[in-house]
Design a protein around this motif. Structure first.
Motif, PDB file in Angstrom:
ATOM      1  N   ARG A   1       0.799  -1.225   0.000  1.00 44.57           N
ATOM      2  CA  ARG A   1       0.000   0.000   0.000  1.00 44.57           C
ATOM      3  C   ARG A   1       0.828   1.268   0.000  1.00 44.57           C
ATOM      4  NH1 ARG A   1      -4.938  -1.098   4.224  1.00 44.57           N
ATOM      5  NH2 ARG A   1      -5.609  -3.077   3.307  1.00 44.57           N
ATOM      6  N   ALA A   2       2.085   1.162   0.376  1.00 49.49           N
ATOM      7  CA  ALA A   2       2.939   2.354   0.389  1.00 49.49           C
ATOM      8  C   ALA A   2       3.319   2.797  -1.017  1.00 49.49           C
ATOM      9  CB  ALA A   2       4.190   2.088   1.225  1.00 49.49           C
ATOM     10  N   ILE A   3       2.991   1.988  -2.025  1.00 46.25           N
ATOM     11  CA  ILE A   3       3.334   2.342  -3.408  1.00 46.25           C
ATOM     12  C   ILE A   3       2.697   3.668  -3.803  1.00 46.25           C
ATOM     13  CG2 ILE A   3       2.911   1.684  -5.817  1.00 46.25           C
ATOM     14  CD1 ILE A   3       3.452  -1.235  -4.978  1.00 46.25           C
ATOM     15  N   SER A   4       1.441   3.866  -3.440  1.00 49.58           N
ATOM     16  CA  SER A   4       0.768   5.140  -3.776  1.00 49.58           C
ATOM     17  C   SER A   4       1.517   6.311  -3.166  1.00 49.58           C
ATOM     18  CB  SER A   4      -0.670   5.145  -3.245  1.00 49.58           C
ATOM     19  OG  SER A   4      -1.359   4.004  -3.673  1.00 49.58           O
TER      20      SER A   4
ATOM     21  N   VAL B   1       4.677   7.275  -5.051  1.00 51.09           N
ATOM     22  CA  VAL B   1       4.399   8.115  -6.227  1.00 51.09           C
ATOM     23  C   VAL B   1       4.163   9.559  -5.775  1.00 51.09           C
ATOM     24  CG1 VAL B   1       2.796   8.518  -8.149  1.00 51.09           C
ATOM     25  CG2 VAL B   1       3.507   6.186  -7.592  1.00 51.09           C
ATOM     26  N   ASP B   2       3.439   9.736  -4.679  1.00 52.71           N
ATOM     27  CA  ASP B   2       3.255  11.091  -4.129  1.00 52.71           C
ATOM     28  C   ASP B   2       4.612  11.736  -3.811  1.00 52.71           C
ATOM     29  OD1 ASP B   2       0.495  10.906  -4.199  1.00 52.71           O
ATOM     30  OD2 ASP B   2       0.299  10.323  -2.090  1.00 52.71           O
TER      31      ASP B   2
ATOM     32  N   ALA C   1       7.580  11.136  -5.082  1.00 47.07           N
ATOM     33  CA  ALA C   1       8.294  11.494  -6.312  1.00 47.07           C
ATOM     34  C   ALA C   1       7.686  12.739  -6.952  1.00 47.07           C
ATOM     35  CB  ALA C   1       8.253  10.316  -7.297  1.00 47.07           C
ATOM     36  N   GLU C   2       6.369  12.804  -6.980  1.00 46.94           N
ATOM     37  CA  GLU C   2       5.698  13.931  -7.624  1.00 46.94           C
ATOM     38  C   GLU C   2       5.916  15.221  -6.847  1.00 46.94           C
ATOM     39  OE1 GLU C   2       5.131  12.682 -10.918  1.00 46.94           O
ATOM     40  OE2 GLU C   2       3.687  14.283 -10.644  1.00 46.94           O
TER      41      GLU C   2
ATOM     42  N   ARG D   1       9.729  16.369  -7.180  1.00 45.56           N
ATOM     43  CA  ARG D   1      10.195  16.960  -8.441  1.00 45.56           C
ATOM     44  C   ARG D   1       9.352  18.169  -8.867  1.00 45.56           C
ATOM     45  NH1 ARG D   1       8.031  14.945 -13.626  1.00 45.56           N
ATOM     46  NH2 ARG D   1       6.254  13.663 -13.117  1.00 45.56           N
ATOM     47  N   ASN D   2       8.110  18.249  -8.452  1.00 44.43           N
ATOM     48  CA  ASN D   2       7.301  19.415  -8.842  1.00 44.43           C
ATOM     49  C   ASN D   2       7.542  20.629  -7.949  1.00 44.43           C
ATOM     50  OD1 ASN D   2       6.043  18.178 -11.014  1.00 44.43           O
ATOM     51  ND2 ASN D   2       4.406  17.342  -9.738  1.00 44.43           N
TER      52      ASN D   2
ATOM     53  N   VAL E   1      11.953  11.910 -13.663  1.00 43.08           N
ATOM     54  CA  VAL E   1      11.870  10.473 -13.476  1.00 43.08           C
ATOM     55  C   VAL E   1      12.670   9.797 -14.583  1.00 43.08           C
ATOM     56  CG1 VAL E   1      10.345   8.462 -13.470  1.00 43.08           C
ATOM     57  CG2 VAL E   1       9.595  10.589 -12.393  1.00 43.08           C
TER      58      VAL E   1
ATOM     59  N   ILE F   1      10.987   3.734 -13.928  1.00 44.39           N
ATOM     60  CA  ILE F   1      10.115   3.177 -12.892  1.00 44.39           C
ATOM     61  C   ILE F   1      10.035   1.678 -13.123  1.00 44.39           C
ATOM     62  CG2 ILE F   1       7.804   3.181 -11.867  1.00 44.39           C
ATOM     63  CD1 ILE F   1       7.412   5.994 -12.960  1.00 44.39           C
TER      64      ILE F   1
ATOM     65  N   ILE G   1       7.635  -1.197  -5.984  1.00 41.79           N
ATOM     66  CA  ILE G   1       7.946  -0.202  -7.007  1.00 41.79           C
ATOM     67  C   ILE G   1       9.294   0.435  -6.686  1.00 41.79           C
ATOM     68  CG2 ILE G   1       6.877   1.837  -5.905  1.00 41.79           C
ATOM     69  CD1 ILE G   1       5.681   2.513  -8.717  1.00 41.79           C
TER      70      ILE G   1
ATOM     71  N   ILE H   1      11.176   3.974  -8.030  1.00 43.64           N
ATOM     72  CA  ILE H   1      11.111   5.175  -8.870  1.00 43.64           C
ATOM     73  C   ILE H   1      12.489   5.821  -8.828  1.00 43.64           C
ATOM     74  CG2 ILE H   1       9.980   7.403  -9.250  1.00 43.64           C
ATOM     75  CD1 ILE H   1       7.620   6.281  -7.572  1.00 43.64           C
TER      76      ILE H   1
END
Lengths: 92, 92
Positions: free
Chosen positions: B39-42, B45-46, B48-49, B52-53, B61, B64, B83, B85
């Motif tokens: 469940r930590a995969i989501s 992604v947060d 990483a986003e 970098r944003n 990226v 992946i 995952i 990244i």
């Protein structure tokens, strides 16, 4: 890309979406894209892994794209992460 | 790759891990890998986003990778998705 080749992953059990991927692939789709947002991202990875390890062993992950989408809800605008996992046929 | 350049994402708030990524990058790491399972995969992604944003806009990226790992618990062996990244500096 036709819309039929996209599987949107939400809150249903993983196998529902795996079945959708398998159905589209067996129906002739060369590429199947699995999309999800927010907490469903983990499930999207499960779907891709189960599909290619157990059912579609001639498929592989072609690309994975992560992004941020803006969502407007009652509480205003917020950002949510999104993922696209693109599955395609392995080169022979 | 040295181990320092890997951030393992678990159940803490997203910003904790973003800070870890920023710290490693500012400490000289060219590549920072964000790893998570289940469940930590989501959340990965947060991380990483957001990194970098908002903080490391000169990173992108690079790759992946998703995979399936075997986990042994009291209830026996089970599969869990994982995952990786990989963030790196944008070409100038």
């Amino acid at each position: 890309m036709e819309n039929d080749d996209v599987v949107f992953v939400g809150n249903k059990p993983v196998m529902n979406y795996v079945l959708a991927v398998v159905t589209q692939y067996n129906g002739g789709a060369d590429i199947v894209t699995i999309k999800a947002r927010g907490r469903a991202i983990s499930r999207a990875v499960d779907v891709a892994e189960v599909a290619r390890n157990r059912f579609l062993t001639d498929m592989e992950v072609k690309n994975i794209i992560i992004s941020t989408e803006k969502v407007t809800s009652e509480r205003g605008e917020s950002n949510v992460s999104a993922i696209e996992i693109i599955l395609g046929k392995k080169p022979e």
